[in-house]
Design a protein around this motif. Structure first.
Motif, PDB file in Angstrom:
ATOM      1  N   LYS A 172       0.715  -1.404  -0.102  1.00 12.96           N
ATOM      2  CA  LYS A 172       0.163   0.129  -0.246  1.00 12.96           C
ATOM      3  C   LYS A 172       0.850   1.142  -0.013  1.00 12.96           C
ATOM      4  O   LYS A 172       0.335   2.273  -0.059  1.00 12.96           O
ATOM      5  CB  LYS A 172      -1.154  -0.045   1.168  1.00 12.96           C
ATOM      6  N   ASN A 173       2.003   1.129   0.103  1.00 19.53           N
ATOM      7  CA  ASN A 173       2.945   2.225  -0.156  1.00 19.53           C
ATOM      8  C   ASN A 173       2.879   2.992  -1.466  1.00 19.53           C
ATOM      9  O   ASN A 173       3.020   4.062  -1.382  1.00 19.53           O
ATOM     10  CB  ASN A 173       4.692   2.116   0.099  1.00 19.53           C
ATOM     11  N   LYS A 174       2.447   2.139  -2.161  1.00 22.56           N
ATOM     12  CA  LYS A 174       2.260   2.500  -3.754  1.00 22.56           C
ATOM     13  C   LYS A 174       0.985   3.621  -3.717  1.00 22.56           C
ATOM     14  O   LYS A 174       1.139   4.477  -4.479  1.00 22.56           O
ATOM     15  CB  LYS A 174       1.971   1.453  -4.811  1.00 22.56           C
ATOM     16  N   MET A 175       0.106   3.285  -3.083  1.00 22.40           N
ATOM     17  CA  MET A 175      -1.139   4.174  -2.893  1.00 22.40           C
ATOM     18  C   MET A 175      -0.597   5.387  -2.148  1.00 22.40           C
ATOM     19  O   MET A 175      -1.284   6.342  -2.565  1.00 22.40           O
ATOM     20  CB  MET A 175      -2.243   3.571  -2.402  1.00 22.40           C
ATOM     21  N   GLN A 176      -0.218   5.393  -1.368  1.00 20.16           N
ATOM     22  CA  GLN A 176       0.146   6.458  -0.242  1.00 20.16           C
ATOM     23  C   GLN A 176       1.042   7.327  -0.965  1.00 20.16           C
ATOM     24  O   GLN A 176       0.975   8.530  -0.859  1.00 20.16           O
ATOM     25  CB  GLN A 176       1.162   5.986   0.888  1.00 20.16           C
ATOM     26  N   ILE A 177       2.009   6.888  -2.034  1.00 19.36           N
ATOM     27  CA  ILE A 177       2.677   7.823  -2.788  1.00 19.36           C
ATOM     28  C   ILE A 177       2.042   8.548  -3.705  1.00 19.36           C
ATOM     29  O   ILE A 177       2.145   9.584  -4.131  1.00 19.36           O
ATOM     30  CB  ILE A 177       3.936   6.839  -3.592  1.00 19.36           C
ATOM     31  N   HIS A 178       0.788   7.886  -4.234  1.00 18.39           N
ATOM     32  CA  HIS A 178      -0.029   8.555  -5.032  1.00 18.39           C
ATOM     33  C   HIS A 178      -0.714   9.652  -4.246  1.00 18.39           C
ATOM     34  O   HIS A 178      -0.841  10.822  -4.966  1.00 18.39           O
ATOM     35  CB  HIS A 178      -1.005   7.589  -5.858  1.00 18.39           C
ATOM     36  N   ALA A 179      -1.014   9.376  -3.136  1.00 18.27           N
ATOM     37  CA  ALA A 179      -1.771  10.262  -2.257  1.00 18.27           C
ATOM     38  C   ALA A 179      -0.862  11.599  -2.057  1.00 18.27           C
ATOM     39  O   ALA A 179      -1.068  12.651  -1.907  1.00 18.27           O
ATOM     40  CB  ALA A 179      -2.121   9.923  -1.027  1.00 18.27           C
ATOM     41  N   ARG A 180       0.386  11.280  -1.726  1.00 11.86           N
ATOM     42  CA  ARG A 180       1.677  12.354  -1.544  1.00 11.86           C
ATOM     43  C   ARG A 180       1.813  13.060  -2.815  1.00 11.86           C
ATOM     44  O   ARG A 180       1.908  14.234  -2.628  1.00 11.86           O
ATOM     45  CB  ARG A 180       2.780  11.513  -1.066  1.00 11.86           C
ATOM     46  N   THR A 181       1.812  12.584  -3.887  1.00 11.29           N
ATOM     47  CA  THR A 181       2.220  13.450  -5.144  1.00 11.29           C
ATOM     48  C   THR A 181       1.166  13.909  -5.654  1.00 11.29           C
ATOM     49  O   THR A 181       1.564  15.383  -5.918  1.00 11.29           O
ATOM     50  CB  THR A 181       2.807  12.194  -6.043  1.00 11.29           C
ATOM     51  N   GLN A 182      -0.175  13.680  -5.619  1.00 14.64           N
ATOM     52  CA  GLN A 182      -1.257  14.458  -5.885  1.00 14.64           C
ATOM     53  C   GLN A 182      -1.302  14.951  -7.501  1.00 14.64           C
ATOM     54  O   GLN A 182      -2.396  14.512  -8.070  1.00 14.64           O
ATOM     55  CB  GLN A 182      -1.360  15.879  -5.358  1.00 14.64           C
ATOM     56  N   THR A 183      -0.224  15.101  -8.164  1.00 19.51           N
ATOM     57  CA  THR A 183       0.037  15.541  -9.557  1.00 19.51           C
ATOM     58  C   THR A 183       0.286  14.697 -10.353  1.00 19.51           C
ATOM     59  O   THR A 183       1.299  13.884  -9.970  1.00 19.51           O
ATOM     60  CB  THR A 183       0.276  16.928  -9.691  1.00 19.51           C
ATOM     61  N   LYS A 184       0.120  14.588 -11.580  1.00 24.72           N
ATOM     62  CA  LYS A 184       0.816  13.571 -12.605  1.00 24.72           C
ATOM     63  C   LYS A 184       2.200  13.973 -12.757  1.00 24.72           C
ATOM     64  O   LYS A 184       3.027  12.838 -12.835  1.00 24.72           O
ATOM     65  CB  LYS A 184       0.086  13.734 -13.951  1.00 24.72           C
TER      66      LYS A 184
END
Length: 377
Positions: A172-184
């Motif tokens: 789930k670190n992959k999902m958390q990174i998506h949340a952290r980055t916010q933008t493409k």
């Protein structure tokens, strides 16, 4: 050596033909004996995005993995690992995608990245995330062979060698990174950071049958008839993208990797091997292509009004709830069908990638999807 990409024609998943194609491509790029030793712990990193059978063309075909195992066995390698971190539970994916059978047949080690130690790797030269939660299997291996599948990606246009290494991030670190980055734009920097931190030694791409359309999990198989091999993931992606009719400028993470010196410039790549026709892949026609980092930064109100969000098909949806579970920002709630909170949604489309019912598409996809040019042009 880092600018060489071998293309070898291969028209079927016949094991002997695939093995011969990979051997030929390895001979063309040369120096394999300097990369892989008999006492090396060799990790094969396929694309195992979802628990779908090989004929769906969402994952690296097991025959390509088997052919590489036989080649490694032939040069005396004793420790061969097969590892990845996928959606829906990696053990299930290993079983459906044929990895467990291969491990049993050849005495390989199955490496479930989600059920092993995390190694917090620090890389000073990374741009967005200097510290990354990688599977310790990555750091414990001596040689990493990156074995991607050639596919269209609904969010990134194309997915291949660079993006395949994102599976090195645990669970789930992959999902958390998506949340952290916010933008493409930020997420693309992370993809390049992961490549920079993992540094695969060799890339072998399954491009015998790829995926067009609603990739990386719900598109359609398309015969592309080739094996690609390179020591450099960036060089491989430049060639692979061109072979399916995609301009490298459309794939932001490839451009970022080039600018950061992780691979050759486009004009420096040297293709060797067979001359093969371009097979232009069908891909979702996005209504407002410019809604990227510029719209987000310069026109936030406009971006909010028109930003792409997941659109759910009530007929295809089986109400499994995986989209809600995987959403990194909790923007999905379950009613009769999933409902998206547009304010919270960051347009990462992790939900679409996880949905193997093909019930999700982007809200900005045009109804009529036209190919850019004829296949084989």
């Amino acid at each position: 050596m880092n600018n060489l990409v071998s293309k070898v024609k291969c028209t079927s998943y016949n094991l002997d033909k695939v093995e011969n194609a990979i051997k030929l491509s390895l001979n063309q790029i040369g120096n394999i004996e300097n990369v892989i030793k008999e006492d090396s712990k060799v990790l094969l990193k396929p694309n195992l995005v979802s628990p779908l059978p090989p004929e769906k063309a969402a994952t690296t075909h097991p025959v390509v993995i088997e052919a590489m195992i036989r080649i490694l066995k032939g040069i005396g390698v004793k420790e061969i690992w097969i590892g990845d971190s996928g959606v829906h539970g990696t053990p299930k994916i290993f079983s459906i995608c044929g990895m467990n059978d291969l491990a049993k047949k050849y005495g390989c080690k199955i490496c479930d990245f989600d059920n092993y130690y995390i190694d917090e790797i620090y890389e000073e030269s990374n741009k967005y995330m200097k510290r990354l939660p990688l599977s310790k299997y990555i750091t414990e291996s001596d040689v990493i062979i990156n074995m991607p599948k050639i596919k269209i990606h609904h969010a990134e246009t194309y997915t291949g060698a660079i993006k395949n290494m994102y599976g090195s991030i645990v669970g789930k670190n992959k999902m958390q990174i998506h949340a952290r980055t916010q933008t493409k734009d930020n997420f693309q920097h992370v993809l390049v950071d992961v490549l920079n931190s993992t540094k695969p030694n060799l890339c072998i791409m399954d491009a015998i049958v790829g995926m067009e359309g609603n990739g990386p999990a719900n598109g359609k198989p398309i015969e592309t008839n080739m094996i690609l091999t390179s020591y450099n993931a960036v060089a491989m992606d430049i060639v692979a993208a061109r072979q399916i009719g995609i301009d490298v400028k459309e794939v932001g993470y490839i451009e970022k990797a080039i600018k950061r010196g992780l691979g050759p410039k486009v004009q420096e790549v040297k293709e060797i091997g067979d001359k093969l026709p371009v097979i232009t892949y069908d891909r979702p026609a996005v209504a407002l292509k410019f809604l990227g980092r510029f719209a987000q930064k310069l026109m936030p109100v406009f971006y909010y009004l028109f930003k792409p969000v997941p659109k759910f098909d009530p007929i295809k949806c089986i109400e499994c709830g995986i989209c809600k579970e995987i959403c990194p920002v909790n923007a999905i709630r379950m009613e009769k069908i999933p409902v998206v909170d547009k304010k919270l949604c960051i347009s990462c489309f992790c939900c679409q990638e996880a949905c193997f019912s093909d019930a999700i598409e982007r809200s900005d996809v045009k109804k009529e999807k036209k190919k850019a040019c004829k296949r084989g042009a």
